[in-house]
Design a protein around this motif. Structure first.
Motif, short mmCIF file in Angstrom:
data_model
loop_
_atom_site.label_atom_id
_atom_site.label_comp_id
_atom_site.label_asym_id
_atom_site.label_seq_id
_atom_site.Cartn_x
_atom_site.Cartn_y
_atom_site.Cartn_z
N GLU A 118 0.23 -1.07 0.08
CA GLU A 118 -0.15 0.08 -0.05
C GLU A 118 0.75 1.23 -0.37
N PRO A 119 1.32 1.48 -1.21
CA PRO A 119 2.57 2.94 -1.38
C PRO A 119 1.91 3.37 -1.09
N TYR A 120 3.03 4.81 -0.51
CA TYR A 120 2.00 6.55 -0.70
C TYR A 120 1.71 7.13 -1.62
N ALA A 121 0.73 7.65 -1.33
CA ALA A 121 0.07 8.56 -3.20
C ALA A 121 2.00 9.50 -2.57
N GLU A 122 2.06 9.83 -4.37
CA GLU A 122 2.05 11.08 -4.11
C GLU A 122 1.85 12.31 -5.15
N VAL A 123 2.96 13.44 -4.31
CA VAL A 123 2.79 14.51 -5.16
C VAL A 123 4.38 14.61 -5.88
N ARG A 124 4.20 15.42 -6.80
CA ARG A 124 5.26 15.72 -8.12
C ARG A 124 5.17 17.04 -8.11
N PHE A 125 6.10 17.78 -8.48
CA PHE A 125 6.04 20.02 -8.55
C PHE A 125 6.67 19.42 -10.15
N LYS A 127 9.33 15.52 -4.87
CA LYS A 127 8.53 14.95 -4.82
C LYS A 127 8.49 14.34 -3.12
N MET A 128 6.68 14.63 -2.85
CA MET A 128 5.63 14.30 -1.35
C MET A 128 5.34 13.48 -1.32
N MET A 129 5.40 12.37 0.00
CA MET A 129 5.04 11.44 -0.26
C MET A 129 3.78 11.89 0.66
#
Lengths: 600, 393
Positions: free
Chosen positions: B364-371, B383-385
Motif C-alpha cells: 500500500e505505497p504512499y500516494a505522491e505529489v510531484r512538482f 516529490k512529496m509522499m
C-alpha cells in the motif's frame, strides 16, 4: 419608662450612633472579594497565598555599599551608585503599589498631587542613601525614601484605564519550572491566564505583551513547543509578542507558520523573514483599549543578533529600525511600549535614545523583576525586567495622559489556580510529543562518553542486593511513575524523561545508545536507576557474569569504574537536582535518604 | 439605661462594629480580588494596642544590596541594620525568602526605642544563573510596615562561558558550506588558552573543521571577560538532509576546567522545501500524513513551497498526483521575498474520491505529489509522499 437626663440622652445617642456606624461599616463596605471570582471560566478557588512572600511592589533603594575586593575582573555592576539611584526613585513619583498612596477615589487633587510624574534625574541627587522616615500620606517620594514595607498586590491602585501585563523569557517553561511540588514553584501559563482573566472580569482591561524568549533550545520538540505556546498566547489574547534570540534560531518555516500569521500578535521592527523588506512580521501594533491607544514595537538587540545563525532572518540595527517606526507609532498612539529583546545595557541605551517610549521592557535581566520600577536616567521611561522562566509578570496600570502609570510585580505562585484551557494546551502538547516519539523529535541515541552500555538496575540486584533493596525504597525507583501519573502525563516528554529514566543526558535531553527508549521496548530502564550515578554497567556485569574469563586485575578495574565517591556523587546528583527541579536540595540531607554502599 | 453593663455592652458593640468595618475596608481595596492579601492590621506580628507607644522600623542604609560578581558555591553575606525610631518596643522576625538560597538571621528580635539590630542575608548560588535578585521578608510589629522586604542582587560568574551555547545553524541549504562562530571566555585568567579541540561525534566529524583566534578586546569587554577564544566552525558541503548534531570538546589551560563540551547543531534543508501543514507535514521524512478521510467529506490542507538557491527564479510550478483520482493539488501565485519565493499550494482529497489505502507499508505505497517546472513533467523537482486512507463512509 423614665426619661433620662440630658447627659444620659446624649450618652445614649452617642452610643447608638457608634453602634450604628460600626454596624453600617460592617454591613456596607465589607465585601471582600475572593479570588478567583465564581464567574471565572471554571477555575477552582485559589489556594491561600504563601504568607510573607516578598514579591509585592514596594519601592526599594540600593544600599550601594562598597563592594568587597573581587577575585574576578568586576563587570560593570548593573546597579547605579546610590547618588544616581536615589533621585530616580525619590523623584520618580511613580507609584509602586505603595500602601500609603491614597486610592484615586479618595483625596481628589491630593491623590493626583501625590502621584507626580518623575522629575528628570538631573535634579539634585541625594548625597547618601536616605534614611527611613516616618511614613506620610503625601507622596511616593517619601515612600521611596523611607524603605516602604511590603504591601499587598495593587494596594492603593485606582482602577486603571488599561493594564499592560508584561511577560517574557519563559524559556520553554510552560509549567512552573521543575517538578518539586507545584505549590513550591512559580510560573506557568495556566496561572498566568487565571490572573489575566481576573483582570478582565474586574474591568481592568489587560493588555498582555511579551518580550520574547519563548523557547530555549533548537530541534523538533522546540518547534512543536513554540507552536503550542503561540496557540496559548492567542487564547490569552496577547496583543504584541516579540521574538527572542532562540525563537529566531528556529527554522524560518516554523517562524512563518507562527509569527507570520496574518493578524497575529508577533511584532518586530528589525527582524524580517526571508528578505530585509518583507512585512511577514508586522513592525508594530496599535491597540486601543480602555479608551487608550497603546503602540507597541519590538527589537532584537545587536548583541543577540550575533548569536543567531539563520540565513532566512534579516536583521537591521535596532536604532535604525526604531527611527523608522517611531514617528508612525507616535501619530497613532499616546502610550508607547518597546519590547527590547536585548541586554539591559543595550535596552537602557535605546531607552535614552528614544525617550518617547513610556515603557521599555528588556530581556537579560535578573531572575526576579524589581519590586519597584527603574526609571532610566535623564528620561521618564520605565525600564522593566520580567524575570526568568515566566515565574513573574509585571503589571503596569495606565491612567491616561498626564497621569503617571503604576507598577506591580506579580509572582505566579500557587495562589493562582490553573486555568483549564491552558492545562488543555499542555495536554495537547504532551499528546503531540507522544505521537511523534523520539524519532519524530529527532532524538537519535548517541554513544555514551564512556563507551559502555546500560543494562538496567535489575542486573545490579544480583550482587548488590542490599543496595538494590535500598534503592527500591527511594523515590528514584518511582521516578517514571511520577511522570506517567501526573494529571497531564509527561512520560513522553524528553525534557522530563531525561532525569526519570536510565541512560539519558540529563541536561541536554537526549538518550544514549542502550538507554531508555520507551516503556515497552526498554521496561528495565524505567526510573532513575543505579547507572545514572554509577555509569553504564555493561562491562562490569559482563565481567562478573564470566569471571573465569577475566583476569582479577580486569575485574577490579571494571568494579572501580562503577565506584562513586561522595564528591563525585554530589556532582552527579546536581545534574538532576538543579535549582529548577530541586530548589531545596541539600546533599548531606538527601544522601541520608538513599545511602548505600558496596556489595553484599 | 443607666446600668454600667448596658453601657459597656453598647461600647463593645460599637467598637466591634468600627473595628470590623476598618478591617474589612483595609482588605476590600480594588486589588483584593487578585488574591489573598496580607492585611496590615493583624499581620504575622501583632502591633501594640493603639493607645500604647508604637515602634517604628527603619532600615539604615537602604533595602537593597548588590553583591557584585560572585562564583558558584561562594557564600556572601550582608547585614542590614534595623533601627527602632519609635517609642515602643520593635519586634522583628524572619519571614519567607524568594529563594531557599537566601537565609536571614535576625540577631535580636526585640529592639528597644533608639536601638538597632541586624538582619543578615546569606547567598550561596548553587547554579550559574547569571544575574540574580532575591528578596527576603522581615515581619515587624510596626503597624505601618508589618513587612519589610530586603533585596540582594548580583551576578554569578562562570569560570568558563560559551556564547552562543549551543551553536545553532537554523538551516544549511543542501550542498552548501556554512560557518559560524562561538566564543569561549573566562572572567578569571588572562592567560587562558584553548589547547586542543576535537569533534567527537564520529558520524559527521569529517564535515567539520575549525579555526581558533583570540577574542578581540572590544568583544571581551562586551562579554565581561578577561580572556577568550573565538572558534570558527566550518561545515563542509555534503551533510545529509535533516537534523545534525556534533559535539566539540575543548581542552583548556584552566586547572578547574580542563575540558568542556559545546554542542553544534542544526539542519540541512533542500533548495525546495515545504512549510506549513502543522503536524501533518513530517519534514524529516518528506511525508504528508493526511490520515483517514471520508470520501463524503473530503479534506484540504494548505502549504507552501519555499524556493531558493538554484530555484530562486522559479516563478511557477505544476503538479501531478499519483495514483490518479485520489488527490488534487491547486497552486497559487508565487510570493516574492528577495531571493526567496513562497509558492502556496493546497492538497485536497476531493469529495467522492475513490476509497484507497496509501499507508506506505507493504503493498500500500504512499500516494505522491510531484512538482515540476511548467512543461517539464519528465523532470520532477520535488516529490512529496502522502499517507492517506480514503474510506467509504
Amino acid at each position: 419608662m423614665r426619661k433620662g437626663t440630658t447627659t444620659e440622652r446624649w450618652r445614649g445617642t452617642a452610643a447608638a450612633c457608634c453602634g450604628a456606624a460600626g454596624l453600617a461599616l460592617l454591613g456596607g463596605c465589607g465585601r471582600v472579594d475572593s479570588f478567583p471570582p465564581a464567574a471565572s471560566a471554571g477555575a477552582p478557588s485559589a489556594k491561600p497565598g504563601l504568607a510573607g512572600l516578598s514579591e509585592d511592589a514596594g519601592s526599594s533603594l540600593r544600599a550601594g555599599s562598597a563592594l568587597p575586593s573581587e577575585v574576578f575582573a568586576p563587570a560593570a555592576p548593573r546597579t547605579a551608585a546610590p547618588s544616581e539611584a536615589a533621585p530616580d526613585r525619590a523623584s520618580a513619583g511613580i507609584a509602586a503599589g505603595s500602601s500609603d498612596l491614597p486610592a484615586a477615589s479618595s483625596g481628589g487633587s491630593n491623590a493626583l498631587a501625590a502621584m507626580q510624574a518623575p522629575t528628570p534625574a538631573g535634579a539634585k541627587p541625594a548625597a547618601a542613601p536616605p534614611k527611613a522616615e516616618p511614613p506620610t500620606v503625601a507622596g511616593e517620594a517619601g515612600a521611596a525614601a523611607r524603605g516602604q514595607s511590603e504591601p499587598p498586590l495593587f494596594q492603593g491602585w485606582a482602577k486603571p484605564l488599561a493594564t499592560l501585563v508584561i511577560t517574557g523569557e519563559m524559556d520553554g517553561y510552560v509549567e512552573p519550572c521543575g517538578c518539586a511540588g507545584k505549590d513550591n514553584m512559580k510560573g506557568g501559563i495556566a496561572r498566568r491566564y487565571t490572573f489575566l482573566q481576573g483582570l478582565t472580569q474586574k474591568g481592568w482591561n489587560p493588555l498582555p505583551v511579551d518580550v520574547g524568549g519563548h523557547v530555549k533550545r533548537f530541534g523538533p520538540q522546540n518547534e512543536i513547543k513554540f507552536t503550542h505556546i503561540a496557540d496559548a498566547l492567542k487564547l490569552m489574547k496577547y496583543q504584541a509578542v516579540a521574538l527572542g534570540k532562540r525563537d529566531l534560531s528556529l527554522p524560518a518555516g516554523d517562524l512563518l507558520n507562527v509569527a507570520g500569521e496574518k493578524g497575529g500578535a508577533f511584532v518586530s521592527a528589525n527582524a524580517a523573514l526571508f528578505d530585509a523588506d518583507s512585512d511577514l512580521i508586522p513592525k508594530y501594533r496599535i491597540v486601543e483599549i480602555g479608551g487608550v491607544k497603546v503602540g507597541v514595537t519590538a527589537v532584537i538587540g545587536a548583541g543577540y543578533q550575533k548569536e543567531i545563525q539563520n540565513e532566512d532572518v534579516f536583521f537591521s540595527p535596532p536604532a535604525d529600525a526604531l527611527q523608522k517606526v517611531l514617528p508612525q507609532m507616535q501619530s497613532k498612539a499616546e502610550f508607547l511600549v518597546l519590547l527590547s529583546h536585548a541586554s539591559p545595557e543595550e535596552s537602557e541605551a535605546l531607552a535614552k535614545q528614544f525617550p518617547q517610549f513610556q515603557i521599555v521592557v528588556t530581556a537579560g535581566g535578573a531572575d526576579e523583576p524589581r519590586l519597584a520600577p527603574e526609571i532610566v536616567p535623564q528620561t521618564k521611561t520605565g525600564l522593566v525586567e520580567c524575570g526568568h522562566k515566566g515565574m513573574y509578570l509585571v503589571a503596569i496600570g495606565i491612567y491616561g495622559k498626564g497621569i503617571p502609570w503604576r507598577y506591580q510585580r506579580v509572582p505566579l505562585d500557587s495562589r493562582w489556580a490553573d486555568a483549564p484551557s491552558m492545562v488543555e494546551v499542555m495536554r495537547t502538547y504532551q499528546q503531540r510529543l507522544e505521537r511523534e516519539g523520539l524519532k519524530g523529535l529527532g532524538l537519535n541515541p548517541v554513544a555514551h562518553p564512556s563507551g559502555r552500555e546500560f543494562v538496567g538496575s535489575a542486573a545490579c540486584a544480583d550482587c548488590h542486593t542490599n543496595a538494590h533493596s535500598r534503592y527500591l525504597e527511594t523515590t528514584h525507583a518511582k521516578a517514571w511513575k511520577t511522570l506517567a501519573e501526573l494529571p497531564v502525563p509527561r512520560h513522553h516528554d524528553p525534557e522530563c524523561l531525561s532525569c526519570h529514566v536510565v541512560g539519558w543526558e540529563p541536561q541536554k535531553f537526549y538518550p544514549y545508545k542502550t538507554g531508555y527508549l520507551d516503556a515497552t521496548l526498554t521496561p528495565l530502564l524505567k526510573d532513575n536507576g543505579c547507572e545514572n550515578c554509577h555509569g553504564p554497567g555493561g562491562l562490569h556485569v559482563a565481567a562478573e557474569e564470566n569471571r573465569d574469563k577475566f583476569a582479577e586485575a580486569d575485574l577490579k578495574a571494571r568494579r572501580k569504574q562503577m565506584h562513586s565517591d561522595l564528591s563525585t556523587a554530589e556532582q552527579s546528583c546536581r545534574t538532576c537536582h538543579d535549582i529548577d527541579n530541586s530548589p531545596k536540595f541539600d546533599f548531606a540531607k538527601y544522601w541520608e535518604e538513599i545511602k548505600h554502599k558496596g556489595v553484599d | 439605661m443607666n446600668s454600667p453593663k448596658v453601657w459597656f455592652l453598647l461600647m463593645v458593640v460599637a467598637l466591634a462594629g468600627v473595628g470590623g468595618g476598618l478591617y474589612l475596608t483595609a482588605s476590600s481595596n480594588p486589588g483584593a480580588f487578585l488574591g489573598p492579601q496580607t492585611v496590615h492590621v493583624g499581620g504575622p506580628i501583632a502591633p501594640p494596642p493603639e493607645g500604647d507607644p508604637q515602634p517604628k522600623v527603619e532600615v539604615v542604609g537602604g533595602l537593597e544590596y548588590d553583591f557584585g560578581n560572585m562564583q558558584v558555591g561562594e557564600t556572601r553575606r550582608h547585614t542590614f541594620r534595623f533601627k527602632n525610631a519609635g517609642a515602643g518596643a520593635l519586634k522583628i522576625k524572619a519571614g519567607e525568602t524568594s529563594c531557599k538560597c537566601t537565609i536571614s538571621d535576625v540577631e535580636n528580635g526585640d529592639v528597644q526605642p533608639g536601638q538597632e539590630t541586624s538582619v543578615t542575608l546569606e547567598w550561596k548560588p548553587t547554579e550559574e544563573a547569571s544575574r540574580f535578585r532575591k528578596t527576603a521578608a522581615i515581619h515587624t510589629n510596626d503597624r505601618t510596615q508589618p513587612e519589610v522586604v530586603l533585596t540582594v542582587a548580583g551576578t554569578v560568574l562562570r569560570l568558563l562561558t560559551i556564547n552562543p551555547d549551543p551553536l545553532v545553524f537554523s538551516q544549511i541549504v543542501e550542498g552548501k558550506a556554512a560557518e559560524g562562530t562561538f566564543t569561549i571566555h573566562t572572567p578569571v585568567d588572562p592567560t587562558f588558552q584553548v589547547t586542543k579541540l576535537e569533534f567527537t561525534d564520529p558520524e559527521t566529524a569529517g564535515y567539520f573543521e575549525y579555526e581558533l583566534a583570540r577574542t578581540p578586546a572590544a568583544r571581551l569587554e562586551e562579554l565581561g571577560a578577561v580572556a577568550g577564544w573565538d572558534v570558527l566552525v566550518k561545515i563542509k558541503p555534503g551533510l545529509p538532509l535533516g537534523l545534525f548534531k556534533q559535539r566539540v570538546k575543548l581542552f583548556t589551560s584552566l586547572k578547574d576546567a580542563p575540558s568542556v563540551e559545546q554542542l553544534v547543531q542544526g539542519q540541512v534543508v533542500g533548495e525546495m522545501t515545504v512549510v506549513g501543514g502543522g503536524e501533518a507535514w513530517k519534514k524529516e521524512h518528506g511525508v504528508l500524513m493526511l490520515g483517514q478521510v471520508s470520501r463524503s467529506q473530503g479534506s484540504a490542507l494548505a502549504l507552501k513551497l519555499l524556493v531558493r538557491g538554484k530555484y530562486k527564479d522559479l516563478e511557477a510550478v505544476e503538479a501531478e498526483t499519483l495514483p490518479p483520482g485520489v488527490l488534487e493539488v491547486s497552486i497559487s501565485k508565487r510570493e516574492n521575498y528577495g531571493k526567496t519565493g513562497l509558492i502556496p499550494f493546497e492538497v485536497r482529497v476531493p469529495k467522492g474520491a475513490k476509497p484507497i489505502v496509501c499507508s506506505g507499508v507493504r503493498k500500500e505505497p504512499y500516494a505522491e505529489v510531484r512538482f515540476f517546472a511548467p512543461g517539464q513533467r519528465d523532470q520532477p523537482l520535488f516529490k512529496m509522499m502522502v499517507q492517506v486512507v480514503v474510506t467509504d463512509d
